[in-house]
Motif scaffolding. Sequence first.
Motif, short mmCIF file in Angstrom:
data_model
loop_
_atom_site.label_atom_id
_atom_site.label_comp_id
_atom_site.label_asym_id
_atom_site.label_seq_id
_atom_site.Cartn_x
_atom_site.Cartn_y
_atom_site.Cartn_z
N HIS A 99 -27.78 7.92 18.55
CA HIS A 99 -28.73 8.68 17.80
C HIS A 99 -28.11 9.14 16.50
N LEU A 100 -28.86 9.85 15.70
CA LEU A 100 -28.41 10.23 14.36
C LEU A 100 -27.40 11.37 14.47
N ASP A 101 -26.13 11.00 14.45
CA ASP A 101 -25.09 12.02 14.57
C ASP A 101 -23.86 11.53 13.83
N SER A 102 -23.51 12.23 12.77
CA SER A 102 -22.45 11.74 11.89
C SER A 102 -21.13 11.59 12.63
N ALA A 103 -20.86 12.51 13.55
CA ALA A 103 -19.58 12.44 14.26
C ALA A 103 -19.42 11.12 14.99
N ASN A 104 -20.48 10.62 15.55
CA ASN A 104 -20.42 9.36 16.28
C ASN A 104 -20.56 8.16 15.35
N LEU A 105 -21.53 8.25 14.46
CA LEU A 105 -21.82 7.10 13.61
C LEU A 105 -20.64 6.75 12.70
#
Lengths: 325, 722
Positions: free
Chosen positions: A305-311
């Motif tokens: 999903h939209l999550d900078s930490a993961n993306l």
Amino acid sequence: MKRNLSLLVLTISIIALWGCVGHGKSDPSVGTTFQFSPQPANAVYHWKTVFNPTIYEKEFMKKHDIRRLYLKFFDVGVDNFYDGRGVQPVPIATTIFKDSIKHLGDVEVVPVVFITVEALRLEQPLAERIVERVEAMCWAHHIAYREIQLDCDWTRETRPLFFELCTEVRSLLRERSKGLSATIRLHQLRDTLPDIDYGVLMLYNTENLRNPDVKNSILSSNVVKEYMRHVEADKHLDFAFPTYEWTLWFKDRKFKGILRPGDDTNVDGTLRHETSDYHEIIEAKRALRPSLKDIGYPSSNIIYHLDSANLSKYTDHEIAEIYRP
Amino acid sequence: MRSPKFIVLSLSLLLFLDVFACGDWASDAGNVLLYRIMPLDETDYYDYLTTWSSDQMLHRKVDYKADNLLLWQQQTSPDILLDDIERIVYRTDEDYLMRVREHPEPSDGQNNTFMRWILAQHRTDILDFLILAKQSEKVRFSMNDPWYYDVKDGYHYRVLEEVVEQCRQYTSGPLLGRYALQMVRALCTLRQYQACADYWDAIRGKLGNDAVAKMTELRAAAALYKVGRSDEAFSIYARHGDVASIRAVKGGQVGDELTFVYNLDPNSPYLEGELQKWLLYFGTYRASDLRPNGYYSSYEKYISLRDLAHRAVKEKKSRQLAMWYYVLAALYDMNGESRKAMQYLAQGQRYPKDPYLRDTYHVLRIWLDAQTSTYDEAYELRLLNDLRWLAAKIKREATPELCRKLDEYNDKTGCCEDGCWEIYQCVSNTFYWNDALRRILFKVVCPRMHEAGRYVREIQLANMAENLLVQPRGYSGEMFMIMDRLSYADTRAYYMRIHQPEDDFDRFLNNRSKTDRYFWYDVLATKCLRERRYATACYYLRKLPLSFQQTLNVYPYMTRDPFSYDMQIFPHDASLAPDYKLHFAEAMMRYQNDMRHHRDPNKRADAKIQYALGLRNSVHRCWFLTRHSSSCDHAYIQGLLPEIAYVEDSTIYRHKQYIELSEKLIQEAIRTYTDKEQAAQQLRRLLRFQRIMDSYGETATAHDIRAHCDKWRDYAPAITSL
């Protein structure tokens, strides 16, 4: 005086109805003849209780030409009312909008409502409440929605309840010239699909995270392959791939909880760190049965999903590959 | 929001009561909650302490609905029925009113006097108002639905804004107050608090002091609080006794809530309910608990409550000074300072009070009097007058519903092996006036009579306390606890007084007591059995018909052989039940005679063993021969009502004494036998095999035992006998 107020109520109702309809493309054939017009696009889920995307996330959307945002609006859970109404289905975890949708630019927002099976089992009227609440939220946040998506972990037992809900919601949405989609888990694909315009096949949470023997419950391409041997779809499917990670805590082979990044990992027991491995994603993507793809029109890929930490852990190339049809 | 301290206190109380609820807390007169400044719903009395809804029960609900209906009636016509107004104002829907407004039909007023009046008087302004109010209500109601999503420029807001506009246009007329209420409600819902406060400031002078004005003021208080005028808001809440709002807006941060509200308004209706709550709470304490660093850590609250009561009686700002004096007296009394309590109660007597408080003053005075008086003739006379008053009140106020409930419990009264559930064990703390009587007599007066050696009066008072309202069928109430500790002679003296009263007090008590002849014969006989007066016991028992015996709580147990050798296994024999006690007493007399006078030493020994067995069993598995229930167990009473646990008379003591005596008699009997075989046979029945092997090893009995039992097979015959 009274007539003035009544007139006002009527006028407001009409305006409200027009507002809801007017934000989408008007369809002269309102009613049962409505046809949902699909628009294939790169998409991403927003699964947080606060909508306040970071600059990185906004840039990410632009960079990867993401034109559709599946935004979870609220969950439908249960609560006990002590005023005589007893246990009732209620909206919970409603997303708080700290940023405006318009800052995302030309992005279609698909309101998503997660329905717990506990709420389903109450067999209380839900369809109208869900649609009206989504519309109120769209009205409040100036969202021109084209469809609503329902997310539910239904099983064989709760299947009839969810299917009935889908039929009712779809009927209400068709009156408004809107579409209905639903998330589809792999195990749900073994069954017929509910009364929806299309489904989103969730290629994550492929195994039981509570099982201490599972290697990676988020995504196993082998599991996907296994499912692919037996499934067919009678409706169009888009595909959602994971990009998240988590750490699972076990003690004495019993699942104790999920530790998110930043949680204290100094716990009594064993930890299992799980990620959404890029190669597994690509392998799962390849494993998709051809007959499930592009039914009626080209399938879209969605990132969860939209999550900078993961993306930020994926290269642009890797993201592009995930989105590549 | 409740303060953390309140929650801790309440939880500890809940825990405290729960512990006792499983045991005996609710069952005795000693723990009746005595202090009352306001009537409580007796049917739910226990809930005041054990449920979280006690606030709702103790604090009068801020509800002006009834007043509002009356106001409508005043504003229209006294001929209109309140029920009809209620139906139109509170239950009729908006669509109906709109239809009547647009197209009134002749039938519209037929079944409702209010609507008929409106139509006859052409009061369309009332219809317009009601339609507006219902539309506003409907929207506000839907905004409280958990599914509602707040959309500032949405439908709900627009409707309310129109309501505001229409209310604003109504600047004069008979419905001004009602429009003001709708205006304030709508503005608050729209969260236009400043506008609401401004409107309230402008309109308040034009409103009267009627129900609608009060409702408007209460609603406006929320806006005042929101715009920073919290003192005004709190004053309004205090004035109306709106506990929930006080707690809600302060978020539990009010410190001492009572003092907080008293400071705002010494006449707040809140105070009475809150004071009552604390009186109930501390009323469960013993004086020893109310010490600094006491077990329940409530001393600080107790002191702050007492300080506030002192302040209230000193400042005299309250219109309920009698209530404050009562609180002060109760607080000192629960701390063991009865004389001080008496002084404050006396001071409070001169202030006006409602009839209920006047009566609870009387009860508290009787209670304190019982603790502080010298038990002389003057006190007896005072006590008689007080009991006359209280007994009459109990009889007068016992509703048919209560009596039915008591009867139901009475029907269910049964007996279990080691304790009988008594009617008052089920219903104590249910009917205040009777509970208070029982507490006064059982906890104070009876023990003091006992202390003075006035056992007859003690039983008389206990009898009345137990049986005034309803006569329990069981045998384990406080009266039995008291009576079981008294001797046969004392009890007989009482029984004689039933038939030969000596004064007015005797007659008064006799008339309100259980005086049934058979009942007392059985009690006296049982005491005789306990005291080994078997001949006297027979005298009473021969008079008891079987029909009466069968009503005894212990009759179902009278199937056990009282002369059984075995202490554990008692074969049941239903034929033993009729005249069980009589047969036992006669047998004991016979054995007593034989063991003393029979010429044959072996027969004397046999009789002595039977006598010893009867004695042992009569305080053991056949306990019902010497008592009626476990109510006379000293430890039981010590925990329940320590004031009447008189150690010197306890049956437990008798139990130990008889067990020891029984063993002594058996030893004597064995030594008395001249026939060794007979002695060995008796020992065998008593399962004393070692003794047989040691002392009678050469007997046929010993040989037989060795032949059949591995344990004793290799045991060598003893050389010597006893």
